[in-house]
Design a protein around this motif. Sequence first.
Motif, PDB file in Angstrom:
ATOM      1  N   PRO A  78      78.233  52.087  50.193  1.00 53.10           N
ATOM      2  CA  PRO A  78      78.626  51.445  48.931  1.00 53.10           C
ATOM      3  C   PRO A  78      78.989  49.986  49.190  1.00 53.10           C
ATOM      4  O   PRO A  78      79.550  49.647  50.235  1.00 53.10           O
ATOM      5  N   ASP A  79      78.648  49.128  48.244  1.00 55.43           N
ATOM      6  CA  ASP A  79      78.976  47.711  48.363  1.00 55.43           C
ATOM      7  C   ASP A  79      80.019  47.346  47.307  1.00 55.43           C
ATOM      8  O   ASP A  79      80.553  48.226  46.616  1.00 55.43           O
ATOM      9  N   ALA A  80      80.293  46.065  47.165  1.00 57.51           N
ATOM     10  CA  ALA A  80      81.300  45.611  46.205  1.00 57.51           C
ATOM     11  C   ALA A  80      80.928  46.022  44.781  1.00 57.51           C
ATOM     12  O   ALA A  80      81.795  46.418  43.997  1.00 57.51           O
ATOM     13  N   VAL A  81      79.653  45.968  44.447  1.00 61.08           N
ATOM     14  CA  VAL A  81      79.208  46.381  43.116  1.00 61.08           C
ATOM     15  C   VAL A  81      79.515  47.860  42.893  1.00 61.08           C
ATOM     16  O   VAL A  81      80.032  48.254  41.847  1.00 61.08           O
ATOM     17  N   THR A  82      79.221  48.675  43.884  1.00 60.21           N
ATOM     18  CA  THR A  82      79.469  50.118  43.785  1.00 60.21           C
ATOM     19  C   THR A  82      80.949  50.383  43.540  1.00 60.21           C
ATOM     20  O   THR A  82      81.321  51.109  42.615  1.00 60.21           O
ATOM     21  N   TYR A  83      81.789  49.791  44.387  1.00 58.30           N
ATOM     22  CA  TYR A  83      83.228  50.034  44.270  1.00 58.30           C
ATOM     23  C   TYR A  83      83.787  49.501  42.958  1.00 58.30           C
ATOM     24  O   TYR A  83      84.592  50.162  42.301  1.00 58.30           O
ATOM     25  N   ASN A  84      83.383  48.297  42.566  1.00 62.71           N
ATOM     26  CA  ASN A  84      83.873  47.743  41.303  1.00 62.71           C
ATOM     27  C   ASN A  84      83.456  48.605  40.124  1.00 62.71           C
ATOM     28  O   ASN A  84      84.240  48.818  39.190  1.00 62.71           O
ATOM     29  N   THR A  85      82.244  49.109  40.161  1.00 62.96           N
ATOM     30  CA  THR A  85      81.753  49.974  39.085  1.00 62.96           C
ATOM     31  C   THR A  85      82.564  51.258  39.012  1.00 62.96           C
ATOM     32  O   THR A  85      82.964  51.695  37.924  1.00 62.96           O
ATOM     33  N   MET A  86      82.807  51.872  40.169  1.00 64.71           N
ATOM     34  CA  MET A  86      83.585  53.115  40.197  1.00 64.71           C
ATOM     35  C   MET A  86      85.017  52.876  39.721  1.00 64.71           C
ATOM     36  O   MET A  86      85.556  53.652  38.925  1.00 64.71           O
TER      37      MET A  86
END
Length: 111
Positions: A78-86
Motif C-alpha cells: 500500500p502507498d500513501a494513496v491507499t492509506y489515505n483512501t482507507m
Amino acid sequence: MKENGILPDIITYNTIMSTHFKHNRIDEVEALWSQLIENGISFDQNSYNMMINNYGKRGYTDKAELALERMIASGLKPDAVTYNTMIFMYGQNSENSEKAKELFRTVNNPD
C-alpha cells in the motif's frame, strides 16, 4: 477490440471498471475482476487503489478491505494513496472511526 487483434490490458479494465462504478454496477465490476484474473492480467497499484477508493465511496467497507488484503497478498505494498483512501473511508463512518485512528497510528509509527 479482440476482433481487431487488440487484447485489453490493465488500463482498459481499469477504465471499464471505473465506468461501472460510476453507474453503481458493482456486480459488473466484480465480474470484470474475475475475468481479469482468468485472463492472467495482474492488478497494479492504480487498479487496487481505484477499487479501494470506489468501494469506500459507496460504503462497501468490507469490499475495500478485501481489495487491500488482495493487494498485499499479490506482493504490492500500500502507498500513501491507499492509506489515505482507507483512513478517509473509515472516517466517514462513525462505527469505523477507531479503525481510522488505528490505521493512522500504524502508518505514522510503523515499528
